[in-house]
Design a protein around this motif. Structure first.
Motif, PDB file in Angstrom:
ATOM      1  N   SER A 157       0.853  -1.183   0.000  1.00  0.00           N
ATOM      2  CA  SER A 157       0.000   0.000   0.000  1.00  0.00           C
ATOM      3  C   SER A 157       0.892   1.238   0.000  1.00  0.00           C
ATOM      4  O   SER A 157       1.953   1.234   0.622  1.00  0.00           O
ATOM      5  N   ALA A 158       0.459   2.264  -0.686  1.00  0.00           N
ATOM      6  CA  ALA A 158       1.210   3.524  -0.748  1.00  0.00           C
ATOM      7  C   ALA A 158       0.423   4.615  -0.031  1.00  0.00           C
ATOM      8  O   ALA A 158      -0.802   4.691  -0.162  1.00  0.00           O
ATOM      9  N   MET A 159       1.137   5.435   0.720  1.00  0.00           N
ATOM     10  CA  MET A 159       0.506   6.524   1.453  1.00  0.00           C
ATOM     11  C   MET A 159       1.207   7.825   1.109  1.00  0.00           C
ATOM     12  O   MET A 159       2.436   7.932   1.198  1.00  0.00           O
ATOM     13  N   GLU A 160       0.433   8.812   0.661  1.00  0.00           N
ATOM     14  CA  GLU A 160       1.007  10.100   0.277  1.00  0.00           C
ATOM     15  C   GLU A 160       1.499  10.857   1.505  1.00  0.00           C
ATOM     16  O   GLU A 160       0.990  10.682   2.610  1.00  0.00           O
ATOM     17  N   SER A 161       2.517  11.680   1.299  1.00  0.00           N
ATOM     18  CA  SER A 161       3.024  12.508   2.391  1.00  0.00           C
ATOM     19  C   SER A 161       1.968  13.531   2.793  1.00  0.00           C
ATOM     20  O   SER A 161       1.096  13.887   2.006  1.00  0.00           O
ATOM     21  N   SER A 162       2.047  13.996   4.009  1.00  0.00           N
ATOM     22  CA  SER A 162       1.049  14.916   4.545  1.00  0.00           C
ATOM     23  C   SER A 162       1.739  16.010   5.333  1.00  0.00           C
ATOM     24  O   SER A 162       2.831  15.813   5.897  1.00  0.00           O
TER      25      SER A 162
END
Length: 420
Positions: A157-162
């Motif tokens: 799974s990929a999670m965008e930076s925040s």
């Protein structure tokens, strides 16, 4: 599409055992599909047998994307592969080719082979433009005709930076991990060694790991001294004998209000630091079993920052938990989760309705410190028990939702319980 020259090169890499495994995998497949099944199975089995595998992103884990939604991919070629002697390396994301090494990087197969030193061992590259969500990454060794010789793949799974991530300075502690232990130095060693294995940044400044321990005789004391020598980055504090330099604002508040400065509660409050935003606890009979790295830590941070209705994030609970130790054989099915793995704990059965556990639940320090100051307790068990009573369903100040990860990070082994 699988031509004879490529097949001949593959057979040089295969062993008799690989052929047997592949045939077993395809046994029972419809006759018209069996040949194709055998080819795919052999590609997978032979790649595993020579160590050809994807190291990053880790399989079934969440990867944190960098600038321009970039992702680092690392492939282990194994001990018997060399580029371009045995073929070219192609990287695919969700079936779309993103990179071709032959051995230099190019997007046009007509440019292969080109100049460059041969490659073996580990190969790393970066892809950009990846979207948040679930993905499949595959690595293939291709022959000169661009047909696959070997293949390995994994899902992640990929999670965008925040912007929320920037609130935490990687050079300062963000998680205060307090471990309780009494007369069980060997089990403490097991816990710490498992954390060392499954928490990649376990000895970084981002985490502060502290052990509050007690012993009943000299032999147990010697055991703790031996464990302390094994883990120099961990802070060890003997109960009722803490250094005068170990103190906190919460301890000062407690003593100024007339609290006993020599009891367990005072020792515990001295380990609670207001500058560390999150606090979590471990018992020495726990064992880490899943990766809890920077990405997983940021998931907890984002949840506890953006969702005030969330009381804590559990590392122990996961959808596969269907029984509660204290309830015997009674089945306690998992609740209905939302997209971020949270649920309403009020009225949920077993552990699913028990948010105040000290078994690796992450809390906001500002909230947990208020509870700890207001409650009476004299050991970890009474601390947890009084927290549970305080946050019974409908209690003011206790948020209604709890969260966990899709895979459990720790387990508890209550083999020899210490209740005092």
């Amino acid at each position: 599409q699988f031509q004879a020259p490529a097949a001949a090169r593959v057979l040089k890499l295969w062993s008799v055992s690989s052929l047997w495994v592949a045939s077993e995998l395809c046994f029972g497949t419809r006759t018209s599909m069996r040949s194709w099944c055998l080819i795919i199975a052999l590609l997978e089995v032979s790649s595993n047998s020579i160590g050809f595998q994807i190291l990053e992103p880790q399989p079934d884990k969440t990867a944190l994307l960098g600038p321009e939604n970039s992702l680092r991919i690392t492939v282990e070629l194994g001990s018997r592969l060399r580029l371009p002697d045995h073929g070219y390396l192609a990287i695919f994301i969700d079936g779309q080719q993103t990179t071709l090494l032959c051995p230099s990087s190019t997007s046009d197969p007509s440019l292969c082979p080109n100049q460059g030193l041969p490659i073996d061992g580990q190969v790393s590259m970066e892809v950009t433009g990846l979207q948040q969500g679930h993905h499949m990454v595959s690595a293939e060794i291709l022959n000169v005709h661009m047909y696959p010789i070997l293949q390995t793949r994994s899902f992640f799974s990929a999670m965008e930076s925040s912007e929320l991530d920037e609130e935490l300075n990687p050079q300062k502690p963000a998680f205060n991990m307090v471990i309780f232990s009494k007369d069980r130095a060997c089990q403490l060693d097991q816990l710490l060694s498992s954390l060392q294995e499954h928490v990649p940044n376990w000895d970084s400044q981002f985490l502060k790991i502290q052990v509050l321990y007690d012993f009943s005789d000299r032999k147990f004391r010697d055991g703790y001294r031996a464990v302390q020598r094994l883990y120099p980055s961990v802070f060890f504090h003997q109960q009722n004998n803490l250094s005068s330099t170990v103190t906190s604002t919460y301890y000062d508040m407690y003593v100024e209000a007339g609290g006993d400065s020599t009891g367990f509660k005072a020792d515990y409050l001295r380990l609670m630091e207001e500058d560390i935003p999150y606090i979590m606890h471990y018992m020495d009979d726990m064992v880490a079993i899943g990766t809890w790295g920077r990405t997983e830590q940021m998931v907890a941070h984002r949840l506890l920052t953006s969702r005030p209705e969330l009381i804590s994030v559990s590392l122990r609970l996961h959808p596969g938990v269907t029984k509660c130790y204290s309830n015997g054989d009674i089945v306690t099915p998992a609740p209905v989760f939302d997209s971020e793995m949270t649920w309403n704990w009020g009225g949920s059965p077993g552990d699913w309705g028990y948010p105040m556990s000290l078994d690796a639940h992450i809390f906001r320090t500002v909230e947990f410190s208020a509870w700890a100051l207001s409650l009476d307790f004299y050991n970890p068990n009474t601390l947890e028990g009084n927290l549970a009573v305080h946050c019974s369903q409908g209690q003011a100040g206790c948020a209604p939702k709890l969260a966990c990860y899709k895979q459990g990070k720790v387990i508890n082994i209550p083999a020899n319980r210490i209740q005092n």
